[in-house]
Design an enzyme around this catalytic site. Structure first.
Site, PDB file in Angstrom:
ATOM      1  N   ARG A   1       0.858  -1.183   0.000  1.00 20.26           N
ATOM      2  CA  ARG A   1       0.000   0.000   0.000  1.00 20.26           C
ATOM      3  C   ARG A   1       0.892   1.229   0.000  1.00 20.26           C
ATOM      4  O   ARG A   1       1.871   1.285   0.746  1.00 20.26           O
ATOM      5  CB  ARG A   1      -0.909   0.005   1.230  1.00 20.26           C
ATOM      6  CG  ARG A   1      -1.980  -1.045   1.186  1.00 20.26           C
ATOM      7  CD  ARG A   1      -2.876  -0.986   2.424  1.00 20.26           C
ATOM      8  NE  ARG A   1      -3.840  -2.048   2.388  1.00 20.26           N
ATOM      9  CZ  ARG A   1      -3.620  -3.288   2.843  1.00 20.26           C
ATOM     10  NH1 ARG A   1      -2.454  -3.586   3.381  1.00 20.26           N
ATOM     11  NH2 ARG A   1      -4.547  -4.203   2.752  1.00 20.26           N
TER      12      ARG A   1
ATOM     13  N   HIS B   1       0.030  -8.370   0.880  1.00 19.05           N
ATOM     14  CA  HIS B   1      -0.034  -9.821   0.837  1.00 19.05           C
ATOM     15  C   HIS B   1       0.881 -10.379  -0.239  1.00 19.05           C
ATOM     16  O   HIS B   1       1.310  -9.662  -1.134  1.00 19.05           O
ATOM     17  CB  HIS B   1      -1.478 -10.286   0.574  1.00 19.05           C
ATOM     18  CG  HIS B   1      -2.043  -9.788  -0.717  1.00 19.05           C
ATOM     19  ND1 HIS B   1      -2.885  -8.693  -0.779  1.00 19.05           N
ATOM     20  CD2 HIS B   1      -1.909 -10.215  -2.000  1.00 19.05           C
ATOM     21  CE1 HIS B   1      -3.226  -8.483  -2.046  1.00 19.05           C
ATOM     22  NE2 HIS B   1      -2.647  -9.388  -2.803  1.00 19.05           N
TER      23      HIS B   1
ATOM     24  N   GLU C   1      -2.726 -14.493  -0.589  1.00 21.31           N
ATOM     25  CA  GLU C   1      -3.874 -14.599  -1.493  1.00 21.31           C
ATOM     26  C   GLU C   1      -3.667 -15.796  -2.407  1.00 21.31           C
ATOM     27  O   GLU C   1      -2.580 -15.977  -2.966  1.00 21.31           O
ATOM     28  CB  GLU C   1      -3.990 -13.325  -2.327  1.00 21.31           C
ATOM     29  CG  GLU C   1      -5.123 -13.338  -3.319  1.00 21.31           C
ATOM     30  CD  GLU C   1      -5.182 -12.065  -4.161  1.00 21.31           C
ATOM     31  OE1 GLU C   1      -6.266 -11.766  -4.677  1.00 21.31           O
ATOM     32  OE2 GLU C   1      -4.150 -11.382  -4.304  1.00 21.31           O
TER      33      GLU C   1
END
Length: 146
Positions: A11, A80, A123
């Site tokens: 992010r 992730h 994920e």
């Protein structure tokens, strides 16, 4: 191939500055997705010749209407790891049988999230088309954060 590494998600608060940083390292932007409705941008970067092999996904959550944004302290900037798998249902069942919590079950036959013992989000994405929706996955609820 039962599993294939896809990307690591970070992010970011300043996507332009972050892209410039990764450009200095030799990575190039390979694709970008902007969601007006979701108010976010995804920017995928890779080293030359490594598109779809080992990518970095930059996620920029747009500031709120009042200009405020989220601070990514405490490691929240790391999102992730992502892997493409041959059979998401079979892998999730194997993980559950070993005592791993499926934080976001593959209700859609396409995507699931689990966490490592150190709480790192992973994920899992179904290779190719989504598998047909089936139980027990279709009715399983999310557990915790993913």
């Amino acid at each position: 191939m039962p599993i294939q590494y896809l990307h690591t998600m970070l992010r970011v608060t300043d996507p332009d500055a972050t892209v410039k940083f990764f450009n200095l390292l030799g990575l190039e932007e390979v694709r970008r997705y902007d969601s007006e409705q979701g108010r976010f941008s995804l920017i995928f970067l890779a080293a030359p010749g490594q598109k779809d092999v080992a990518e970095v996904e930059l996620t920029h959550n747009w500031p709120a209407e009042d200009g405020s944004g989220e601070d990514y302290d405490g490691g929240r900037n790391f999102g992730h790891l992502a892997y493409r798998v041959d059979d998401i249902y079979a892998l999730c069942q194997t993980l559950m049988d070993a005592g791993v919590t499926i934080n976001r079950p593959p209700r859609d036959g396409h995507m699931a999230f689990v966490r490592t013992p150190d709480n790192i989000s992973v994920e899992l994405l179904q290779a190719g088309e989504n598998l047909p929706v089936q139980e027990p996955w279709a009715s399983m609820e999310n557990i915790g954060e993913w």
